[in-house]
Design a protein around this motif. Structure first.
Motif, PDB file in Angstrom:
ATOM      1  N   TYR A   1       0.797  -1.226   0.000  1.00 47.53           N
ATOM      2  CA  TYR A   1       0.000   0.000   0.000  1.00 47.53           C
ATOM      3  C   TYR A   1       0.833   1.282   0.000  1.00 47.53           C
ATOM      4  O   TYR A   1       0.255   2.372   0.000  1.00 47.53           O
ATOM      5  CB  TYR A   1      -0.938   0.001   1.207  1.00 47.53           C
ATOM      6  CG  TYR A   1      -1.843  -1.209   1.220  1.00 47.53           C
ATOM      7  CD1 TYR A   1      -2.863  -1.348   0.280  1.00 47.53           C
ATOM      8  CD2 TYR A   1      -1.652  -2.241   2.126  1.00 47.53           C
ATOM      9  CE1 TYR A   1      -3.677  -2.470   0.264  1.00 47.53           C
ATOM     10  CE2 TYR A   1      -2.464  -3.369   2.118  1.00 47.53           C
ATOM     11  CZ  TYR A   1      -3.467  -3.483   1.188  1.00 47.53           C
ATOM     12  OH  TYR A   1      -4.259  -4.601   1.165  1.00 47.53           O
ATOM     13  N   ALA A   2       2.155   1.187  -0.005  1.00 52.12           N
ATOM     14  CA  ALA A   2       3.004   2.384  -0.051  1.00 52.12           C
ATOM     15  C   ALA A   2       3.935   2.302  -1.249  1.00 52.12           C
ATOM     16  O   ALA A   2       4.450   1.230  -1.579  1.00 52.12           O
ATOM     17  CB  ALA A   2       3.803   2.522   1.242  1.00 52.12           C
TER      18      ALA A   2
ATOM     19  N   ASN B   1       0.404  13.238   0.838  1.00 56.58           N
ATOM     20  CA  ASN B   1       0.950  11.967   0.337  1.00 56.58           C
ATOM     21  C   ASN B   1       0.994  10.883   1.420  1.00 56.58           C
ATOM     22  O   ASN B   1       1.673   9.863   1.231  1.00 56.58           O
ATOM     23  CB  ASN B   1       2.351  12.174  -0.241  1.00 56.58           C
ATOM     24  CG  ASN B   1       3.354  12.650   0.802  1.00 56.58           C
ATOM     25  OD1 ASN B   1       2.966  13.258   1.802  1.00 56.58           O
ATOM     26  ND2 ASN B   1       4.624  12.383   0.579  1.00 56.58           N
ATOM     27  N   THR B   2       0.294  11.085   2.542  1.00 55.36           N
ATOM     28  CA  THR B   2       0.238  10.053   3.573  1.00 55.36           C
ATOM     29  C   THR B   2      -0.655   8.923   3.085  1.00 55.36           C
ATOM     30  O   THR B   2      -1.864   9.107   2.902  1.00 55.36           O
ATOM     31  CB  THR B   2      -0.292  10.613   4.911  1.00 55.36           C
ATOM     32  OG1 THR B   2       0.543  11.688   5.343  1.00 55.36           O
ATOM     33  CG2 THR B   2      -0.308   9.521   5.980  1.00 55.36           C
ATOM     34  N   ARG B   3      -0.069   7.759   2.869  1.00 55.39           N
ATOM     35  CA  ARG B   3      -0.816   6.628   2.313  1.00 55.39           C
ATOM     36  C   ARG B   3      -1.146   5.564   3.348  1.00 55.39           C
ATOM     37  O   ARG B   3      -2.107   4.820   3.183  1.00 55.39           O
ATOM     38  CB  ARG B   3      -0.011   5.974   1.176  1.00 55.39           C
ATOM     39  CG  ARG B   3       0.203   6.866  -0.017  1.00 55.39           C
ATOM     40  CD  ARG B   3      -1.104   7.123  -0.766  1.00 55.39           C
ATOM     41  NE  ARG B   3      -0.892   8.069  -1.860  1.00 55.39           N
ATOM     42  CZ  ARG B   3      -1.128   9.366  -1.765  1.00 55.39           C
ATOM     43  NH1 ARG B   3      -1.606   9.867  -0.634  1.00 55.39           N
ATOM     44  NH2 ARG B   3      -0.898  10.164  -2.787  1.00 55.39           N
TER      45      ARG B   3
ATOM     46  N   ARG C   1      -9.297   7.334   7.296  1.00 57.65           N
ATOM     47  CA  ARG C   1     -10.300   7.095   6.254  1.00 57.65           C
ATOM     48  C   ARG C   1     -10.732   8.418   5.612  1.00 57.65           C
ATOM     49  O   ARG C   1     -10.876   8.496   4.385  1.00 57.65           O
ATOM     50  CB  ARG C   1     -11.500   6.370   6.847  1.00 57.65           C
ATOM     51  CG  ARG C   1     -12.596   6.068   5.820  1.00 57.65           C
ATOM     52  CD  ARG C   1     -13.595   5.053   6.300  1.00 57.65           C
ATOM     53  NE  ARG C   1     -13.022   3.707   6.305  1.00 57.65           N
ATOM     54  CZ  ARG C   1     -12.673   3.051   7.402  1.00 57.65           C
ATOM     55  NH1 ARG C   1     -12.852   3.587   8.594  1.00 57.65           N
ATOM     56  NH2 ARG C   1     -12.143   1.850   7.328  1.00 57.65           N
ATOM     57  N   ARG C   2     -10.924   9.429   6.415  1.00 54.77           N
ATOM     58  CA  ARG C   2     -11.350  10.715   5.881  1.00 54.77           C
ATOM     59  C   ARG C   2     -10.288  11.310   4.958  1.00 54.77           C
ATOM     60  O   ARG C   2     -10.612  11.992   3.977  1.00 54.77           O
ATOM     61  CB  ARG C   2     -11.654  11.668   7.037  1.00 54.77           C
ATOM     62  CG  ARG C   2     -12.251  12.999   6.603  1.00 54.77           C
ATOM     63  CD  ARG C   2     -12.792  13.788   7.771  1.00 54.77           C
ATOM     64  NE  ARG C   2     -11.754  14.183   8.719  1.00 54.77           N
ATOM     65  CZ  ARG C   2     -11.593  13.674   9.934  1.00 54.77           C
ATOM     66  NH1 ARG C   2     -12.401  12.722  10.358  1.00 54.77           N
ATOM     67  NH2 ARG C   2     -10.628  14.095  10.731  1.00 54.77           N
ATOM     68  N   ARG C   3      -9.005  11.012   5.249  1.00 51.49           N
ATOM     69  CA  ARG C   3      -7.919  11.576   4.445  1.00 51.49           C
ATOM     70  C   ARG C   3      -7.424  10.632   3.349  1.00 51.49           C
ATOM     71  O   ARG C   3      -6.433  10.914   2.684  1.00 51.49           O
ATOM     72  CB  ARG C   3      -6.757  11.955   5.379  1.00 51.49           C
ATOM     73  CG  ARG C   3      -7.105  13.036   6.410  1.00 51.49           C
ATOM     74  CD  ARG C   3      -7.356  14.382   5.761  1.00 51.49           C
ATOM     75  NE  ARG C   3      -6.160  14.885   5.123  1.00 51.49           N
ATOM     76  CZ  ARG C   3      -5.284  15.696   5.716  1.00 51.49           C
ATOM     77  NH1 ARG C   3      -5.499  16.112   6.967  1.00 51.49           N
ATOM     78  NH2 ARG C   3      -4.226  16.114   5.063  1.00 51.49           N
ATOM     79  N   GLY C   4      -8.108   9.513   3.167  1.00 46.84           N
ATOM     80  CA  GLY C   4      -7.775   8.617   2.071  1.00 46.84           C
ATOM     81  C   GLY C   4      -6.576   7.733   2.293  1.00 46.84           C
ATOM     82  O   GLY C   4      -5.990   7.221   1.325  1.00 46.84           O
ATOM     83  N   ALA C   5      -6.188   7.518   3.554  1.00 49.06           N
ATOM     84  CA  ALA C   5      -5.047   6.653   3.870  1.00 49.06           C
ATOM     85  C   ALA C   5      -5.535   5.293   4.353  1.00 49.06           C
ATOM     86  O   ALA C   5      -6.634   5.162   4.890  1.00 49.06           O
ATOM     87  CB  ALA C   5      -4.164   7.299   4.938  1.00 49.06           C
ATOM     88  N   VAL C   6      -4.716   4.287   4.157  1.00 49.17           N
ATOM     89  CA  VAL C   6      -5.002   2.943   4.642  1.00 49.17           C
ATOM     90  C   VAL C   6      -4.544   2.836   6.093  1.00 49.17           C
ATOM     91  O   VAL C   6      -3.407   3.196   6.422  1.00 49.17           O
ATOM     92  CB  VAL C   6      -4.281   1.885   3.788  1.00 49.17           C
ATOM     93  CG1 VAL C   6      -4.418   0.494   4.399  1.00 49.17           C
ATOM     94  CG2 VAL C   6      -4.820   1.902   2.371  1.00 49.17           C
ATOM     95  N   SER C   7      -5.419   2.354   6.967  1.00 53.18           N
ATOM     96  CA  SER C   7      -5.033   2.137   8.366  1.00 53.18           C
ATOM     97  C   SER C   7      -4.727   0.662   8.569  1.00 53.18           C
ATOM     98  O   SER C   7      -5.492  -0.204   8.147  1.00 53.18           O
ATOM     99  CB  SER C   7      -6.159   2.574   9.311  1.00 53.18           C
ATOM    100  OG  SER C   7      -7.352   1.864   9.055  1.00 53.18           O
TER     101      SER C   7
ATOM    102  N   GLY D   1     -12.531  -0.109  13.013  1.00 56.32           N
ATOM    103  CA  GLY D   1     -12.423   0.694  11.802  1.00 56.32           C
ATOM    104  C   GLY D   1     -11.147   0.507  11.019  1.00 56.32           C
ATOM    105  O   GLY D   1     -10.943   1.203  10.014  1.00 56.32           O
ATOM    106  N   VAL D   2     -10.266  -0.423  11.433  1.00 62.62           N
ATOM    107  CA  VAL D   2      -9.021  -0.595  10.680  1.00 62.62           C
ATOM    108  C   VAL D   2      -9.304  -1.244   9.328  1.00 62.62           C
ATOM    109  O   VAL D   2     -10.304  -1.941   9.141  1.00 62.62           O
ATOM    110  CB  VAL D   2      -7.984  -1.427  11.469  1.00 62.62           C
ATOM    111  CG1 VAL D   2      -7.673  -0.802  12.808  1.00 62.62           C
ATOM    112  CG2 VAL D   2      -8.438  -2.860  11.631  1.00 62.62           C
ATOM    113  N   ASP D   3      -8.392  -1.007   8.396  1.00 59.59           N
ATOM    114  CA  ASP D   3      -8.495  -1.605   7.064  1.00 59.59           C
ATOM    115  C   ASP D   3      -7.705  -2.902   6.950  1.00 59.59           C
ATOM    116  O   ASP D   3      -8.067  -3.792   6.183  1.00 59.59           O
ATOM    117  CB  ASP D   3      -7.971  -0.628   6.007  1.00 59.59           C
ATOM    118  CG  ASP D   3      -8.783   0.641   5.936  1.00 59.59           C
ATOM    119  OD1 ASP D   3     -10.032   0.555   5.949  1.00 59.59           O
ATOM    120  OD2 ASP D   3      -8.179   1.741   5.884  1.00 59.59           O
ATOM    121  N   VAL D   4      -6.601  -2.988   7.688  1.00 64.27           N
ATOM    122  CA  VAL D   4      -5.660  -4.101   7.574  1.00 64.27           C
ATOM    123  C   VAL D   4      -5.236  -4.538   8.959  1.00 64.27           C
ATOM    124  O   VAL D   4      -4.856  -3.703   9.788  1.00 64.27           O
ATOM    125  CB  VAL D   4      -4.408  -3.680   6.764  1.00 64.27           C
ATOM    126  CG1 VAL D   4      -3.397  -4.815   6.690  1.00 64.27           C
ATOM    127  CG2 VAL D   4      -4.789  -3.189   5.378  1.00 64.27           C
TER     128      VAL D   4
END
Length: 425
Positions: A123-124, A173-175, A200-206, A224-227
């Motif tokens: 993801y980065a 650019n925080t991914r 999530r609001r800023r479009g980054a993967v948590s 609420g985590v993605d991974v």
């Protein structure tokens, strides 16, 4: 005159072609036999599939399976690195247990650290920015400062207790926003839902290293985590004899992870996958024993004059106890305690002698860096070089893992160690 073929069998005397043997030669027979069995037999545990080559009935089937494997279709495999019935069974189990109530997929890696690196690679990209808590697992920090930095991926380490304030550290650019709760050695809890909401609001993967409380006491996808990154080496195995990791992701994030795993050639064997599946069957009862014994030992340590404080999130004295009660369903057997400075020598050599007296020659506590197995472990927490945003200001740390031994025996063992420490001081 009769001649012999290269196998030594006499050639037929007539001019007609030799009759085809009803039974093939032994060299052919041994490659053919015992490759199928009556699958109506159902056993309590799945059999182990050891495989590199996957066979197909037709070229069309091979082509179609290849396309499905590349697309990350569930249970599609053209080679053992993509999966076998044993590894697919474990992947499905992880997705169901770790992702309870959520649509998730899981991929396997040969260690917890390889799971961390695969997730970050997925993801980065060059030019991206990663946020990582200052209390992160040491090898994850080394990976971020080494290989990620070499690829042009910048990492900022943040105060693990920052909560929603992480918004101030987000960049265009925080991914990836990386979490670990509680943190390694110092056991700070993070406000995971608040941080994930910002990401999530800023479009980054948590993504979270969910080693401490998984698989019984944490449900990270509810937070609420993605991974979720799992060191299966630890409680999932439970017996200190298997190395493996996994990454569990929400379904929309599956393909980048699967592509990274396939391109890196990451895979595990059927025997190790079977060992994790076997450990999974007893993980609930084991972790509840770790929890009960750990709390008993932690509370005893709180009353010791040599101990300044015990860093165990389930203790009422822990500064983040309210977050633990809100988010977690229990606690494992891993925690640290801080020694009183005035109970130890002031010089470095004397301190090392005192720590050695505490940790060495114990009957039940052994010195070791891993944890999550049946055995109790003890090791000093040397974290001076592992903090930048929140340097450790307390006294010497000792991390313990409370195993499945009787807690009274463990307490007696620690009492002997503390007595030896006082004598060495």
């Amino acid at each position: 005159m009769k001649t012999e073929d290269p196998t030594g069998r006499p050639a037929p005397s007539g001019g007609s072609a030799p009759a085809r043997a009803a039974t093939p030669a032994l060299s052919s027979l041994v490659t053919e036999v015992a490759r199928r069995f009556d699958e109506r037999i159902v056993t309590a545990s799945l059999p182990v599939y050891r495989a590199s080559t996957v066979l197909f009935d037709s070229l069309a089937q091979a082509d179609a399976t290849g396309r499905a494997t590349g697309a990350g279709t569930r249970h599609a495999s053209t080679y053992g690195t993509a999966g076998t019935p044993t590894t697919f069974a474990l992947m499905d189990a992880l997705a169901e247990v770790e992702g309870r109530g959520h649509d998730c997929r899981a991929a396997l890696m040969p260690s917890g650290l390889s799971a961390i690196s695969a997730a970050l690679f997925a993801y980065a990209r060059t030019g991206d920015h990663v946020l990582m808590p200052d209390s992160v697992y040491g090898p994850a920090r080394v990976f971020a400062q080494g290989m990620l930095a070499g690829l042009g991926i910048e990492t900022t380490f943040y105060d693990p207790r920052i909560g929603a304030g992480i918004e101030a550290l987000m960049r265009s650019n925080t991914r990836v926003v990386y979490l670990e709760s509680p943190g390694s050695y110092t056991f700070e809890l993070q406000d995971v839902p608040a941080i994930c909401a910002v990401a999530r609001r800023r479009g980054a993967v948590s993504m979270i290293d969910n080693a401490w409380a998984s698989p019984v006491f944490a449900r990270p996808f509810d937070w609420g985590v993605d991974v979720s990154i799992l060191p299966l080496t630890k409680y999932w195995s439970g017996h200190a004899d298997t190395l493996m990791g996994a990454v569990v992701v929400r379904e929309p994030l599956w393909l980048p992870l699967w592509s990274a795993v396939r391109q890196l050639g990451i895979c595990v064997g059927g025997d190790d996958a079977f060992m994790i599946l076997r450990g999974l069957r007893t993980v609930d009862v084991r972790m509840r024993r770790h929890e009960a014994s750990g709390l008993q030992v932690a509370r005893w340590l709180e009353g010791r004059p040599e101990v300044a404080r015990v860093l165990h999130p389930a203790l009422e004295s822990h500064p983040d106890h309210a977050l633990w009660k809100r988010d977690f369903e229990g606690a494992c057997g891993l925690f640290s305690f801080e020694l009183r400075r005035d109970a130890l020598p002031a010089d470095d050599a004397g301190l090392e002698r005192a720590l050695a007296a505490l940790c060495e020659r114990r009957r039940f506590f052994r010195i070791g860096y891993s944890w999550g197995g049946f055995e109790s472990l003890i090791v000093p927490g040397r974290i001076g070089s592992l903090r930048t945003a929140t340097p450790w200001q307390g006294g010497p740390l000792v991390r313990v893992h409370i195993g499945l031994e009787d807690p009274a025996d463990l307490i007696a063992d620690l009492a002997d160690g503390l007595a030896a420490m006082r004598a060495a001081s």
